[in-house]
Design an enzyme around this catalytic site. Sequence first.
Site, PDB file in Angstrom:
ATOM      1  N   PRO A  34       0.787  -0.987   0.070  1.00 49.30           N
ATOM      2  CA  PRO A  34       0.017   0.036   0.094  1.00 49.30           C
ATOM      3  C   PRO A  34       0.755   1.186   0.012  1.00 49.30           C
ATOM      4  CG  PRO A  34       0.108  -1.171   2.170  1.00 49.30           C
ATOM      5  CD  PRO A  34       0.615  -2.084   1.064  1.00 49.30           C
ATOM      6  N   MET A  35       0.585   2.206  -0.870  1.00 47.18           N
ATOM      7  CA  MET A  35       1.261   3.341  -0.757  1.00 47.18           C
ATOM      8  C   MET A  35       0.399   4.726  -1.233  1.00 47.18           C
ATOM      9  SD  MET A  35       4.853   2.502  -2.915  1.00 47.18           S
ATOM     10  CE  MET A  35       4.021   1.155  -4.063  1.00 47.18           C
ATOM     11  N   THR A  36       0.221   5.382  -0.083  1.00 47.39           N
ATOM     12  CA  THR A  36      -0.653   6.597  -0.175  1.00 47.39           C
ATOM     13  C   THR A  36      -0.114   7.604  -1.400  1.00 47.39           C
ATOM     14  OG1 THR A  36      -1.142   6.594   2.084  1.00 47.39           O
ATOM     15  CG2 THR A  36      -1.163   8.787   1.098  1.00 47.39           C
ATOM     16  N   GLN A 111      -6.791  -0.952   1.820  1.00 48.98           N
ATOM     17  CA  GLN A 111      -6.337  -0.928   3.013  1.00 48.98           C
ATOM     18  C   GLN A 111      -7.259   0.082   3.693  1.00 48.98           C
ATOM     19  OE1 GLN A 111      -2.343   1.140   4.073  1.00 48.98           O
ATOM     20  NE2 GLN A 111      -1.698  -0.781   4.812  1.00 48.98           N
ATOM     21  N   HIS A 191      -5.097  -1.559   7.917  1.00 47.89           N
ATOM     22  CA  HIS A 191      -3.776  -0.986   8.402  1.00 47.89           C
ATOM     23  C   HIS A 191      -3.746  -0.793   9.968  1.00 47.89           C
ATOM     24  CE1 HIS A 191      -0.249   1.166   8.380  1.00 47.89           C
ATOM     25  NE2 HIS A 191      -0.356   2.052   7.439  1.00 47.89           N
ATOM     26  N   GLY A 192      -2.889  -1.794  10.405  1.00 50.37           N
ATOM     27  CA  GLY A 192      -2.918  -1.910  11.843  1.00 50.37           C
ATOM     28  C   GLY A 192      -1.385  -1.469  12.481  1.00 50.37           C
ATOM     29  N   HIS A 194       2.511   1.361  12.371  1.00 49.32           N
ATOM     30  CA  HIS A 194       2.842   2.612  12.022  1.00 49.32           C
ATOM     31  C   HIS A 194       2.628   3.916  12.944  1.00 49.32           C
ATOM     32  CE1 HIS A 194       3.433   1.237   7.422  1.00 49.32           C
ATOM     33  NE2 HIS A 194       3.954   0.368   8.509  1.00 49.32           N
ATOM     34  N   TYR A 196      -0.601   4.437  13.811  1.00 47.90           N
ATOM     35  CA  TYR A 196      -1.974   4.821  13.478  1.00 47.90           C
ATOM     36  C   TYR A 196      -3.092   4.353  14.436  1.00 47.90           C
ATOM     37  CZ  TYR A 196       0.039   6.765   9.176  1.00 47.90           C
ATOM     38  OH  TYR A 196       0.672   7.305   8.165  1.00 47.90           O
TER      39      TYR A 196
HETATM   40  C1  LIG Z   1       5.275   6.976  -0.941  1.00 46.57           C
HETATM   41  C2  LIG Z   1       4.609   5.916   0.231  1.00 46.57           C
HETATM   42  C3  LIG Z   1       3.520   5.799   0.591  1.00 46.57           C
HETATM   43  C4  LIG Z   1       3.241   4.678   1.476  1.00 46.57           C
HETATM   44  N1  LIG Z   1       1.923   4.601   2.230  1.00 46.57           N
HETATM   45  C5  LIG Z   1       1.690   3.668   3.032  1.00 46.57           C
HETATM   46  C6  LIG Z   1       0.180   3.457   3.145  1.00 46.57           C
HETATM   47  O1  LIG Z   1      -0.598   4.102   2.759  1.00 46.57           O
HETATM   48  N2  LIG Z   1      -0.015   2.310   4.035  1.00 46.57           N
HETATM   49  C7  LIG Z   1       0.923   1.375   4.490  1.00 46.57           C
HETATM   50  O2  LIG Z   1       0.729   0.649   5.297  1.00 46.57           O
HETATM   51  N3  LIG Z   1       2.260   1.698   4.008  1.00 46.57           N
HETATM   52  C8  LIG Z   1       2.452   2.654   3.205  1.00 46.57           C
HETATM   53  N4  LIG Z   1       3.874   2.753   2.828  1.00 46.57           N
HETATM   54  C9  LIG Z   1       4.906   1.795   3.158  1.00 46.57           C
HETATM   55  C10 LIG Z   1       5.033   0.698   2.123  1.00 46.57           C
HETATM   56  O3  LIG Z   1       3.711  -0.008   1.957  1.00 46.57           O
HETATM   57  C11 LIG Z   1       6.118  -0.279   2.276  1.00 46.57           C
HETATM   58  O4  LIG Z   1       5.890  -1.127   3.565  1.00 46.57           O
HETATM   59  C12 LIG Z   1       7.617   0.527   2.411  1.00 46.57           C
HETATM   60  O5  LIG Z   1       7.681   1.324   1.299  1.00 46.57           O
HETATM   61  C13 LIG Z   1       8.645  -0.511   2.139  1.00 46.57           C
HETATM   62  O6  LIG Z   1       8.530  -1.341   1.006  1.00 46.57           O
HETATM   63  P1  LIG Z   1       9.457  -1.118  -0.099  1.00 46.57           P
HETATM   64  O7  LIG Z   1      10.877  -1.011   0.551  1.00 46.57           O
HETATM   65  O8  LIG Z   1       9.754  -2.111  -1.080  1.00 46.57           O
HETATM   66  O9  LIG Z   1       9.376   0.407  -0.682  1.00 46.57           O
HETATM   67  C14 LIG Z   1       4.265   3.759   1.878  1.00 46.57           C
HETATM   68  C15 LIG Z   1       5.535   3.886   1.335  1.00 46.57           C
HETATM   69  C16 LIG Z   1       5.865   5.044   0.290  1.00 46.57           C
HETATM   70  C17 LIG Z   1       6.995   4.816  -0.509  1.00 46.57           C
END
Ligand SMILES: Cc1cc2nc3c(=O)[nH]c(=O)nc-3n(C[C@H](O)[C@H](O)[C@H](O)COP(=O)(O)O)c2cc1C
Length: 387
Positions: A34-36, A111, A191-192, A194, A196
């Site tokens: 998941p990525m916001t 999510q 999402h449980g 970080h 939050y």
């Molecule tokens: C731009 C961005 C936004 C993110 N937003 C969320 C999110 O909305 N929810 C979440 O659980 N993790 C979020 N993450 C964390 C990612 O899901 C992931 O756990 C983290 O980037 C590590 O994985 P990677 O090394 O493959 O990038 C975000 C990461 C990035 C880079």
Amino acid sequence: MSTTFRGDATDSSPLFRPLQVRSLTLENRIVMSPMTRTHSPGGVPGPDVADYYRRRAEGGTGLIVTEGVAIDHPTAVDHPDVPRLRGDPAVGGWRAVVDAVHGAGGRIIPQLWHVGPLWGAMSAVDPALGSMRPSGVWGTPGITSYSDDYIARAQVPTDPMTDHDIAMVLDAYARAAATALEAGFDGIAIHGGHGYLLDSFLWAGTNQRGDEWGGDLTRRTRFPAEVVKAIRAEVGAATPIVYRFSQHKQQDYTARIAETPEELGVILGALVEAGVDVLDASIRRFDLPAFEGSDLSLAGWAKKLTGITTMAVGSVGIGTSLRESRTRGAAPTVDNIGELERRLAADEFDLIAIGRLHLADPGLATTLRRGGPLPAFDRDRHESVLH
Ligand SMILES: Cc1cc2nc3c(=O)[nH]c(=O)nc-3n(C[C@H](O)[C@H](O)[C@H](O)COP(=O)(O)O)c2cc1C
């Protein structure tokens, strides 16, 4: 720089073994993390959002977990461009996203997100007004990426959540899950982690309640477990539920919810009993040992302790963690695919979530099937996908 990690295409890699979770059949073990991306004005995902996810499905990713999506509660998410799961326009937008992904042969789950104490971190809203916090505290800041200004505003104590607040939020989670199924999603992610809302009940730094929602670890786990139960009751037996948890908090990356495997077992056992099918262990590097004295990763411990399907995440193909890569420019490419395959083949965990490389390469799963070359992640170039 790019890395070719395998000379020829192979389907024998453990990355490409199928997996069944309740009614969900996954063609491979590659999950988009998941990525916001604040790309849904007014909370409504438009055609560009459908295209963004469709491209990853076309690329062969087995499962997409969407960016965090606000549940139907007034202080779930503070940024107006984060998508919602409430109201006809947003549900219609999500239906188009789901159809686009299904049309490309993919699978997608939303999510569900309530930011809890971190209300006000993404926008200028006052953190002291409306923030849902178990005990009215934000947590003691430690190693964090937040600005001094935001932390100072967030340190103002708020009223602890009342029983009414708790009931309203529980209801909002269940409603969002029902709405997600209406939109056609293939399951539910929660999402449980970080720091939050759900994580803030688990963390002793934010949960100092003396009632049935706080106290020892079992009681601190009660609210997250009740959320899972409420969602399970709403979605029925066939729908898979994925739950993301983490040791670290954005208030303090060194914070922990469990000091020992036994403590982790108490938390995860209660979540599984409540109805979780997949534990998504959020950490900055998938191969980091979670506890002293063992090489086992956090996802590995989750599987060992509960026996259910687990997912690892963190720095696949990238030499710097998400936190380290907040500095601008290109991150070093690292070939850790062999190590990933070794852990998957040994059944240490079952799925791998990949975040940043999915921004760098929508066809990532196809690239991995081909054996590389791995895409290079460059924050300056690839974050434009998000903002
Ligand atoms: C731009 C961005 C936004 C993110 N937003 C969320 C999110 O909305 N929810 C979440 O659980 N993790 C979020 N993450 C964390 C990612 O899901 C992931 O756990 C983290 O980037 C590590 O994985 P990677 O090394 O493959 O990038 C975000 C990461 C990035 C880079």
